[in-house]
Design a protein around this motif. Structure first.
Motif, short mmCIF file in Angstrom:
data_model
loop_
_atom_site.label_atom_id
_atom_site.label_comp_id
_atom_site.label_asym_id
_atom_site.label_seq_id
_atom_site.Cartn_x
_atom_site.Cartn_y
_atom_site.Cartn_z
N UNK A 226 38.24 44.85 15.58
CA UNK A 226 37.04 45.66 15.40
C UNK A 226 36.05 44.88 14.54
N UNK A 227 34.77 44.98 14.90
CA UNK A 227 33.73 44.29 14.13
C UNK A 227 32.79 45.32 13.53
N UNK A 228 32.48 45.13 12.24
CA UNK A 228 31.56 46.02 11.53
C UNK A 228 30.37 45.19 11.04
N UNK A 229 29.17 45.75 11.21
CA UNK A 229 27.95 45.04 10.84
C UNK A 229 27.06 45.93 9.98
N UNK A 230 26.14 45.28 9.27
CA UNK A 230 25.14 46.00 8.49
C UNK A 230 23.80 45.29 8.62
N UNK A 231 22.74 45.96 8.19
CA UNK A 231 21.42 45.35 8.25
C UNK A 231 21.26 44.32 7.14
N UNK B 104 28.71 45.54 -3.36
CA UNK B 104 27.47 44.79 -3.16
C UNK B 104 26.91 44.35 -4.51
N UNK B 105 26.43 43.12 -4.57
CA UNK B 105 25.84 42.57 -5.78
C UNK B 105 24.39 42.20 -5.51
N UNK B 106 23.54 42.54 -6.46
CA UNK B 106 22.13 42.16 -6.39
C UNK B 106 21.91 41.00 -7.36
N UNK B 107 21.40 39.89 -6.84
CA UNK B 107 21.16 38.69 -7.65
C UNK B 107 19.67 38.43 -7.77
N UNK C 45 23.14 40.50 2.49
CA UNK C 45 22.09 39.74 3.16
C UNK C 45 22.27 38.24 2.95
N UNK C 46 22.96 37.88 1.87
CA UNK C 46 23.19 36.46 1.61
C UNK C 46 24.24 35.88 2.56
N UNK C 47 25.41 36.51 2.64
CA UNK C 47 26.47 35.89 3.46
C UNK C 47 26.34 36.24 4.94
N UNK C 48 25.79 37.41 5.28
CA UNK C 48 25.50 37.81 6.66
C UNK C 48 26.72 37.78 7.58
N UNK D 112 28.10 32.33 -7.48
CA UNK D 112 27.59 30.98 -7.77
C UNK D 112 26.71 30.44 -6.64
N UNK D 113 27.12 30.68 -5.40
CA UNK D 113 26.32 30.21 -4.26
C UNK D 113 25.01 30.98 -4.14
N UNK D 114 25.04 32.28 -4.48
CA UNK D 114 23.82 33.08 -4.44
C UNK D 114 22.80 32.56 -5.45
N UNK D 115 23.25 32.25 -6.66
CA UNK D 115 22.34 31.75 -7.69
C UNK D 115 21.76 30.39 -7.31
#
Length: 267
Positions: free
Chosen positions: A41-46, A147-150, A176-179, A250-253
């Motif tokens: 099963x695949x789950x997605x978000x905007x 979810x983390x907001x950076x 939204x970062x890793x998608x 770390x990758x987000x920053x």
């Protein structure tokens, strides 16, 4: 005397002839082949693009090969991120220095990481839905993930005059970062539900009394009854837990810092 012997022989022979022979013992029926089917099963978000605001003032031109000292007093910057920011400045043809007589100072104003409300992922309908997809989709329509907001904020200051020549901020949430979609699996497994009843029936029918009672009779052995059972969901890929999402920071920053430094106009 001879008559007595003949009589005894006849009686003995008759007794053997009328002795009732028990029916043959029943054997256990062969079990049907049980199958296990695995589904994904695949789950997605905007997703949203990173929010970026960059303002560069014309008071001082930023030129190639000018020196920049990075100031980290206002934010907690890891050695890895500091090295990455330095490399990004070098890629812009600016020289990073630790000396106080630099042409500019780049101040890391803010490196914020905040857990926000969970992100909801919805199940995606495959191009060719399998037979049980509709029922499974009703049972597991969504998944909730941490979810983390950076947010990153920087400022470039002309050292000699103290004038701010550039300031910028960027932000993004972890989904939204890793998608990445979330991939889950579950299995449909067939099981025999009445095996004990079949075993008990065979055992009862193979007693001496039962074998004698069913001489000349047909006995129908109960058929195996099967039931399909679904397993619970098991996640295969995609960050979802607080620990998994935290590992992205770390990758987000670095991603947000790189976006900002790329906005500096160097002549």
């Amino acid at each position: 005397m001879r008559f007595l012997v003949v009589l005894l022989f006849v009686l003995f022979s008759s007794g053997c002839a009328i002795t009732k022979q028990p029916a043959e013992p029943l054997t256990m029926p062969l079990k049907p082949a049980l199958t296990t089917q695995t589904y994904q099963l695949k789950y997605q978000t905007e997703h949203a693009s990173p929010k970026v605001k960059s303002v560069q003032l014309p008071a001082h031109k930023v030129l190639q090969n000018q020196t920049v000292k990075i100031i980290t007093d206002k934010a907690s910057v890891t050695d890895t991120l500091l090295s990455q920011i330095s490399q990004a400045l070098n890629d812009k043809q600016l020289k990073v220095t630790s000396k106080n007589n630099s042409d500019y100072t780049l101040t890391i104003q803010k490196l914020d990481l905040t857990f926000k409300e969970n992100t909801q992922y919805s199940i995606a309908t495959p191009e060719k839905p399998f037979v049980l997809f509709e029922n499974i989709a009703k049972q597991y329509p969504t998944q909730q993930c941490a979810s983390i907001f950076a947010e990153v904020n920087m400022r470039l200051t002309h050292k000699a005059s103290g004038d701010v020549v550039w300031f910028a901020t960027s932000s993004i949430d972890s989904a939204s970062f890793h998608r990445e979609p979330l991939i889950y699996s579950l299995s449909e497994e067939q099981r025999i539900t009445n095996e004990l009843e079949v075993v008990a029936f065979i055992h009862q029918q193979n007693t001496e009394e039962a074998r004698l009672a069913r001489v000349g009779k047909e006995v129908k052995i109960p058929e195996y009854q099967m039931l399909s059972k679904l397993s619970s969901l098991s996640k295969l890929s995609g960050p979802c837990s607080r620990k998994e999402v935290s590992a992205l920071t770390p990758m987000m920053q670095f991603y947000l810092s790189s976006i900002l430094i790329d906005k500096i106009k160097v002549q």
